[in-house]
Design an enzyme around this catalytic site. Structure first.
Site, PDB file in Angstrom:
ATOM      1  N   ASP A 173       0.834  -1.203   0.000  1.00 21.53           N
ATOM      2  CA  ASP A 173       0.000   0.000   0.000  1.00 21.53           C
ATOM      3  C   ASP A 173       0.876   1.262   0.000  1.00 21.53           C
ATOM      4  OD1 ASP A 173      -2.310   1.518   0.144  1.00 21.53           O
ATOM      5  OD2 ASP A 173      -3.088   0.510   1.931  1.00 21.53           O
ATOM      6  N   ASP A 198     -10.547   2.146  -3.628  1.00 26.66           N
ATOM      7  CA  ASP A 198     -11.078   1.909  -2.282  1.00 26.66           C
ATOM      8  C   ASP A 198     -12.594   1.905  -2.301  1.00 26.66           C
ATOM      9  OD1 ASP A 198      -8.814   1.471  -0.862  1.00 26.66           O
ATOM     10  OD2 ASP A 198      -8.647   3.488  -0.031  1.00 26.66           O
TER      11      ASP A 198
HETATM   12  C1  DGJ Z   1      -5.831   1.844   2.007  1.00 30.32           C
HETATM   13  C2  DGJ Z   1      -6.179   0.673   1.136  1.00 30.32           C
HETATM   14  O1  DGJ Z   1      -6.573   1.111  -0.132  1.00 30.32           O
HETATM   15  C3  DGJ Z   1      -7.234  -0.157   1.829  1.00 30.32           C
HETATM   16  O2  DGJ Z   1      -7.641  -1.217   1.018  1.00 30.32           O
HETATM   17  C4  DGJ Z   1      -6.674  -0.666   3.126  1.00 30.32           C
HETATM   18  O3  DGJ Z   1      -5.622  -1.553   2.871  1.00 30.32           O
HETATM   19  C5  DGJ Z   1      -6.208   0.488   3.983  1.00 30.32           C
HETATM   20  N1  DGJ Z   1      -5.320   1.362   3.268  1.00 30.32           N
HETATM   21  C6  DGJ Z   1      -5.528   0.000   5.229  1.00 30.32           C
HETATM   22  O4  DGJ Z   1      -4.981   1.009   5.951  1.00 30.32           O
END
Ligand code: DGJ
Length: 719
Positions: free
Chosen positions: A452, A517
């Site tokens: 991430d 997301d």
């Molecule tokens: C942002 C990501 O896009 C989410 O899927 C998740 O992993 C969160 N971060 C976790 O902090």
């Protein structure tokens, strides 16, 4: 007497590129539909000669692969550079061709400007199979003082077709790949990204097209810069009518300083041409990604259905909750279980602990092994979330190494999601990260990392204050390459608050994207459509979210959520332990169908299906051998008309007969249609590939936020 005396022709499956030059930088005199084999290139060059308009310079050359102010090009130049400490400041000049390296499907034009002490290679390849051309420029400082490069474009694309429009792929968090169709204005249009990652806001790609171009017809030229850092696209229409498109790295002041003897090479620009609409263009890009970009550790392994813990438990990691979730995941048919954020030392919310990549002793007293083993005992792979480039001030790593973060002098460091960014071009930092990640992966036999990256870079200076986004991007690639070399079976997902880091260069080192997301299927259907212009479904992470979306506040039926996720790399991102039995049955069935059909979606030819009603979004894939196709139709809003438009089904074998069937007739479908005698609605029907492509099929009415799955199977395949 033609001014251009030398020619070179490259051919792809359906595209030709013809270059012509004498002593100056070559010009792409043709870039389009494949030319007849016997065309006389001298005649082609001769008929490309341009009139000399009144009141202009005494030369009106077409735009070259590297337009220069020194040769009278008065638009945006391909190179902006100077030598600060020299009597020959080098801010302008003239390149001449010093060599041509001709390869089977490519060429390098070696250029020299001895007065400026510069050598420039312009590299072009046209893949004979995928029909995608790749372009890059490489500048060598051959002088004896440093040169400062402010802009170096990839070889410039100046399509003689003179397209009148372009698609801008912009977006924001939870709304990636939004598309605006705009006209190419007279003058300069710049699209820039200064966020330090590929960004949600400015995907580095565009499609040049005409007003009549749609998915199935018309000319278009698609371009994508494979780069995960700052970038710039320059699109310019001159008063001559010429259009030029430049792409390259956006360099902050000083980032492009090249010491004597050093070289700067642009990222690769990928270009595809289509004479019959944008579906054909995307198919070329998809084929190219499959052949040259994506490297799955086990090439033919089906993409494992994934359950990710984030929206199920957030930071609340308890062994019993996790084992219950893993049980439920295995029960609905998941093949990979990913432990998201919250597993490492002290991490209970998003204010602390990034950087301390050790299992939290409170939540995992015996480390990650018990949960990893439990997951594997259920027949699933174990995956882990990390965000290696980041650190929280509240962390041991920051306490021990406050000097490891990016920033500038004494200016306050701006946080994003409470976090700062590590200077990963500092070898001590990348060594620490490599050691931590290697230890985690090897000790727990981790099959998959969700990598991430949750913030934009602001004041990205290194310890000496130099801007460092360019080096940071290279250091990210180096770290991923090192991990990839050490763990050849490891798969990695590229995530950056959803789809903030989606591009071909990161995909060379990763195996899937977290597309967004937003798990709101209405938004997802649009995002996935935008994504599909450049990327194939098997790298599109697509999860069934919870009934109520935490990012949009919209509630959606499980059937629709499963349908929208069903044609990507499918997964679930919801608390299965709290889901109704009815919803779990819907998920299980959808996953089963996905497993049956994923080879069609993940290896076949992808089509976007469009009608006059933009509330109906269609995705279709045709198997490589044309023995089958799958069609997903998503009614994202109330339809524009009471009777839905008929849809045509392209890409099938025109000679073969196919059985066409609705996958399921739901209660909502029955309610939305008082009567519908179309055989599609009952036992299905048989029709030839030709008729399916031209006549199409009538659809039942659909309620908003419902959809349909249609299976199409060749009759000669039936036992
Ligand atoms: C942002 C990501 O896009 C989410 O899927 C998740 O992993 C969160 N971060 C976790 O902090």
């Amino acid at each position: 007497m033609p001014t251009l005396t030398k020619t070179l022709r490259l051919d792809g499956a359906a595209t030709s590129l013809v270059f012509a030059w004498s002593s100056g930088v070559p010009i792409a005199v043709y870039h389009g539909k494949k030319l007849p084999a016997d065309i006389d290139l001298d005649v082609l060059v001769a008929i490309s000669e341009r009139p000399l308009p009144q009141a202009t310079l005494d030369d009106n050359a077409a735009i070259s692969l590297h337009p220069e102010i020194g040769r009278g090009f008065l638009g945006h130049p391909a190179l902006i550079a100077h030598r600060p400490s020299s009597t020959a400041p080098g801010w302008a000049g003239q390149f001449t061709v010093s060599r041509q390296e001709i390869r089977e499907s490519g060429v390098t034009f070696g250029m020299i400007d001895a007065d400026r002490g510069l050598l420039l290679d312009l590299n072009v390849e046209l893949d004979p199979e995928t029909d995608v051309a790749t372009f890059s420029s490489s500048l060598l400082n051959d002088g004896d003082t440093p040169i400062v490069v402010d802009w170096l474009s990839t070889p410039v694309i100046a399509p003689p077709q003179q397209f009148s429009q372009y698609l801008a792929f912009h977006g924001r968090w939870c709304a990636e790949f939004a598309i605006e169709r705009q006209s190419i204005q007279l003058g300069l249009t710049k699209r820039e990204n200064r966020r330090g990652r590929t960004s949600h806001e400015a995907f580095p790609g565009t499609i040049l097209l005409n007003a009549m171009t749609d998915e199935e017809t018309g000319q278009c030229l698609g371009l994508h810069l494979g780069w995960s850092g700052n970038h710039r696209m320059v699109l310019e229409r001159l008063t001559t009518g010429d259009v030029q498109l430049q792409m390259g790295v956006l360099l902050f002041s000083g980032e492009g300083t090249l010491p004597p003897g050093e070289r700067m090479t642009t990222p690769t620009l990928y270009v595809a041409h289509s004479d019959n609409g944008m579906n054909a263009l995307s198919q070329k890009f998809h084929a190219h990604v499959r052949k040259h970009i994506i490297r799955f550790p086990v090439p033919d392994k089906p993409r494992p259905v994934t359950v990710n813990t984030w929206e199920a438990i957030y930071f609340d990691h308890k062994h019993e909750r996790l084992t219950a979730l893993a049980d439920a995941a295995a029960d609905i048919g998941a093949e990979r279980f990913v432990l998201d954020d919250g597993w490492f030392r002290g991490r209970n919310d998003d204010t602390s602990s990034l950087g301390d990549w050790y299992p939290d002793p409170g939540k995992y007293p015996d480390g990650l092994q018990p949960i990893a083993d439990y997951v594997r005992s259920l027949g699933m792979e174990f995956g882990l979330w990390v965000e290696p480039e980041m650190v929280n001030q509240q962390s041991e790593l920051f306490q021990n190494h406050p000097d490891w973060v990016l920033g500038l002098g004494n200016y306050p460091r701006l946080t994003g999601r409470n976090q700062l960014v590590l200077d990963i071009a500092n070898p001590n930092v990348s060594e620490y990260l490599f050691e931590r990640l290697s230890e985690l992966v090897s000790n727990h036999d981790i099959a998959y990392l969700k990598w991430d990256m949750n913030r934009d870079l602001v004041l990205p200076g290194d310890s000496s204050g130099r801007a460092t986004v360019y080096r940071q991007t290279g250091a990210l690639y180096a770290l991923l390459d090192r991990l990839g070399a050490a763990f050849s079976k490891l798969e990695i997902e590229s995530c950056a608050s959803g789809g903030g880091r989606i591009d071909y260069e990161i995909l060379k080192r990763t195996h899937r994207f977290w597309t967004s997301d937003s798990n709101d299927s209405v938004e997802r259907a649009r995002i996935q459509t935008g994504f599909s212009y450049f990327l194939p479904p098997e790298v599109m992470g697509a999860h069934i979210g919870p009934a109520w979306s935490h990012t949009s506040g919209r509630g959606l039926h499980a059937g629709f959520r499963a349908l929208v996720a069903s044609y990507g790399h499918m997964g679930v991102e919801a608390d299965l332990t709290r889901m109704s039995d009815e919803d779990k049955v819907i998920m299980r069935d959808a996953i089963e169908r996905h497993k049956r059909d994923r080879h069609i979606w993940h290896t076949g030819k992808f089509f976007r299906i469009r009608t006059v009603d933009d509330t109906l979004i269609g995705a279709q894939s045709v198997a490589v051998d044309q023995s089958a196709a799958r069609l997903v139709l998503m009614q994202i809003d109330r339809p524009r008309s009471t009777v839905p438009p008929r849809i045509r089904v392209p890409g099938l074998d025109r000679e073969r007969a196919y059985r066409v069937q609705l996958e399921t007739v739901t209660e909502s479908l029955k309610k939305a249609n008082r009567k519908f005698d179309n055989p599609l609605y009952h036992d299905g029907f048989v029709l030839g590939g030709e008729a399916l492509a031209t006549v199409g099929i009538g659809l039942p009415s659909l309620y908003a936020q419902t959809g349909l799955e249609i299976t199409i199977d060749a009759m000669d395949n039936e036992a």
